[in-house]
Design a protein around this motif. Sequence first.
Motif, PDB file in Angstrom:
ATOM      1  N   MET A   1       0.842  -1.192   0.000  1.00 51.97           N
ATOM      2  CA  MET A   1       0.000   0.000   0.000  1.00 51.97           C
ATOM      3  C   MET A   1       0.878   1.242   0.000  1.00 51.97           C
ATOM      4  N   ARG A   2       0.538   2.226  -0.811  1.00 53.89           N
ATOM      5  CA  ARG A   2       1.345   3.445  -0.933  1.00 53.89           C
ATOM      6  C   ARG A   2       0.934   4.443   0.141  1.00 53.89           C
ATOM      7  N   ALA A   3       1.932   5.027   0.786  1.00 52.64           N
ATOM      8  CA  ALA A   3       1.676   6.046   1.787  1.00 52.64           C
ATOM      9  C   ALA A   3       1.737   7.425   1.136  1.00 52.64           C
ATOM     10  N   ILE A   4       0.769   8.256   1.449  1.00 56.30           N
ATOM     11  CA  ILE A   4       0.763   9.642   0.991  1.00 56.30           C
ATOM     12  C   ILE A   4       1.475  10.479   2.048  1.00 56.30           C
ATOM     13  N   THR A   5       2.458  11.258   1.629  1.00 58.52           N
ATOM     14  CA  THR A   5       3.287  11.985   2.599  1.00 58.52           C
ATOM     15  C   THR A   5       3.112  13.501   2.560  1.00 58.52           C
ATOM     16  N   SER A   6       2.459  14.044   1.528  1.00 65.22           N
ATOM     17  CA  SER A   6       2.301  15.500   1.457  1.00 65.22           C
ATOM     18  C   SER A   6       0.856  15.891   1.735  1.00 65.22           C
ATOM     19  N   LYS A   7       0.684  17.057   2.363  1.00 67.88           N
ATOM     20  CA  LYS A   7      -0.664  17.520   2.676  1.00 67.88           C
ATOM     21  C   LYS A   7      -1.432  17.891   1.411  1.00 67.88           C
ATOM     22  N   GLU A   8      -0.707  18.330   0.371  1.00 66.13           N
ATOM     23  CA  GLU A   8      -1.369  18.655  -0.887  1.00 66.13           C
ATOM     24  C   GLU A   8      -1.960  17.404  -1.523  1.00 66.13           C
ATOM     25  N   ALA A   9      -1.197  16.300  -1.464  1.00 61.51           N
ATOM     26  CA  ALA A   9      -1.647  15.056  -2.089  1.00 61.51           C
ATOM     27  C   ALA A   9      -2.818  14.433  -1.345  1.00 61.51           C
ATOM     28  N   ILE A  10      -2.788  14.482  -0.004  1.00 67.39           N
ATOM     29  CA  ILE A  10      -3.899  13.872   0.734  1.00 67.39           C
ATOM     30  C   ILE A  10      -5.167  14.690   0.543  1.00 67.39           C
ATOM     31  N   LEU A  11      -5.041  16.012   0.521  1.00 64.15           N
ATOM     32  CA  LEU A  11      -6.231  16.838   0.319  1.00 64.15           C
ATOM     33  C   LEU A  11      -6.797  16.628  -1.082  1.00 64.15           C
ATOM     34  N   LYS A  12      -5.937  16.494  -2.069  1.00 66.64           N
ATOM     35  CA  LYS A  12      -6.399  16.244  -3.439  1.00 66.64           C
ATOM     36  C   LYS A  12      -7.182  14.933  -3.506  1.00 66.64           C
ATOM     37  N   ALA A  13      -6.650  13.884  -2.853  1.00 69.31           N
ATOM     38  CA  ALA A  13      -7.321  12.585  -2.857  1.00 69.31           C
ATOM     39  C   ALA A  13      -8.672  12.663  -2.150  1.00 69.31           C
ATOM     40  N   VAL A  14      -8.737  13.403  -1.045  1.00 67.87           N
ATOM     41  CA  VAL A  14      -9.987  13.536  -0.304  1.00 67.87           C
ATOM     42  C   VAL A  14     -11.020  14.306  -1.119  1.00 67.87           C
ATOM     43  N   LEU A  15     -10.596  15.388  -1.744  1.00 62.95           N
ATOM     44  CA  LEU A  15     -11.538  16.192  -2.535  1.00 62.95           C
ATOM     45  C   LEU A  15     -12.049  15.411  -3.745  1.00 62.95           C
ATOM     46  N   GLU A  16     -11.193  14.579  -4.340  1.00 67.11           N
ATOM     47  CA  GLU A  16     -11.638  13.745  -5.458  1.00 67.11           C
ATOM     48  C   GLU A  16     -12.691  12.750  -4.985  1.00 67.11           C
ATOM     49  N   ALA A  17     -12.499  12.191  -3.804  1.00 65.83           N
ATOM     50  CA  ALA A  17     -13.488  11.262  -3.251  1.00 65.83           C
ATOM     51  C   ALA A  17     -14.809  11.967  -2.982  1.00 65.83           C
ATOM     52  N   LYS A  18     -14.738  13.177  -2.454  1.00 65.83           N
ATOM     53  CA  LYS A  18     -15.960  13.932  -2.154  1.00 65.83           C
ATOM     54  C   LYS A  18     -16.706  14.335  -3.423  1.00 65.83           C
ATOM     55  N   SER A  83      -2.978  -3.081   3.940  1.00 75.04           N
ATOM     56  CA  SER A  83      -3.045  -3.358   2.500  1.00 75.04           C
ATOM     57  C   SER A  83      -4.313  -4.105   2.096  1.00 75.04           C
ATOM     58  N   SER A  84      -4.908  -4.850   3.014  1.00 76.22           N
ATOM     59  CA  SER A  84      -6.110  -5.617   2.671  1.00 76.22           C
ATOM     60  C   SER A  84      -7.312  -4.724   2.393  1.00 76.22           C
ATOM     61  N   TYR A  85      -7.269  -3.469   2.845  1.00 77.50           N
ATOM     62  CA  TYR A  85      -8.388  -2.553   2.614  1.00 77.50           C
ATOM     63  C   TYR A  85      -8.385  -1.974   1.202  1.00 77.50           C
ATOM     64  N   GLN A  86      -7.241  -2.075   0.531  1.00 76.74           N
ATOM     65  CA  GLN A  86      -7.101  -1.610  -0.856  1.00 76.74           C
ATOM     66  C   GLN A  86      -7.532  -0.143  -0.990  1.00 76.74           C
ATOM     67  N   SER A  87      -8.301   0.174  -2.008  1.00 76.22           N
ATOM     68  CA  SER A  87      -8.574   1.581  -2.329  1.00 76.22           C
ATOM     69  C   SER A  87      -9.561   2.236  -1.365  1.00 76.22           C
ATOM     70  N   GLN A  88     -10.191   1.459  -0.499  1.00 78.17           N
ATOM     71  CA  GLN A  88     -11.125   2.046   0.472  1.00 78.17           C
ATOM     72  C   GLN A  88     -10.407   2.910   1.506  1.00 78.17           C
ATOM     73  N   VAL A  89      -9.120   2.620   1.724  1.00 75.82           N
ATOM     74  CA  VAL A  89      -8.356   3.301   2.761  1.00 75.82           C
ATOM     75  C   VAL A  89      -7.176   4.038   2.154  1.00 75.82           C
ATOM     76  N   LEU A  90      -7.052   5.310   2.494  1.00 80.60           N
ATOM     77  CA  LEU A  90      -5.898   6.121   2.127  1.00 80.60           C
ATOM     78  C   LEU A  90      -5.021   6.280   3.367  1.00 80.60           C
ATOM     79  N   VAL A  91      -3.718   6.124   3.214  1.00 83.55           N
ATOM     80  CA  VAL A  91      -2.820   6.207   4.365  1.00 83.55           C
ATOM     81  C   VAL A  91      -1.980   7.473   4.260  1.00 83.55           C
ATOM     82  N   TYR A  92      -2.071   8.294   5.269  1.00 84.92           N
ATOM     83  CA  TYR A  92      -1.356   9.565   5.308  1.00 84.92           C
ATOM     84  C   TYR A  92      -0.231   9.466   6.344  1.00 84.92           C
TER      85      TYR A  92
END
Length: 282
Positions: A1-18, A83-92
Amino acid sequence: MRAITSKEAILKAVLEAKKKNNTVGFVPTMGALHKGHLSLIDYALECCEVVVVSIFVNPTQFNNAADLEKYPRTVDADLELLSSYQSQVLVYVPSVNVIYEGDVVSKSYNFGSLEDVMEGEHRPGHFDGVGTVLNHLFRQVQPDKAFFGEKDYQQLKIVEKLVEKEKLSVQILGCPIYRQPDGLAMSSRNARLTQKQLATAPFIHKILKEARERFSSTSANELRKWVQAQFASQDGLELEYFEIANIKNLSPLSRKRKNQKYRAFIAAFAGEIRLIDNIALN
């Protein structure tokens, strides 16, 4: 599972989900993940399509530098577990600099009576650190809902007050304590316990359950003295505090009142490892 390390990237992923009309949940952790954390994620996934799990050991909430140094850091194992949660879970997994932007200090909050007792009394500055890091995380992640375990019940009430004071648009939800089969509340600190301490530590939950049974027929002061006596005769555990408090404002109980709900709280040391637990009394 890929970890997101920047605040810009996590916010982008959250806004896309919303944008897809997904509800976004948030489970903030300090890593060293275990089944208790997974239970929080599972609760979050019951009402959220996407869940962000943060892994960040927050330096400003430790009033003991040695405790911070010894806190387990197992990011690779944590990512494998998630990793078993796959795309349902984003890791920051932000760095200290991403969270604090070079200024690693706590904001001074006034949480009122919530911070004057128990953890607040015995860990000065702790809740300022908790409030500061969560304020940063909530603003960086911008979740719809955030999930916290009731093992840290006082912290849960502090977080509710933080959201109110900072006018944050996130719903705070408490989740039941996840316990081992022997009753010991799951905690990342349990990994530091010796086998002998692991065998002794369930005594904490045993005493809480007995306190609940005695609560209706025993005064608060008598119950406090009884718990102190039980720990005094128990090898391997040193009681730091036992308190009975109103669940709303956590004011210590002096006299029981009708239509009021109470919880019992314990902090104890197994060697140098500090364990906390609590239980609803009525």
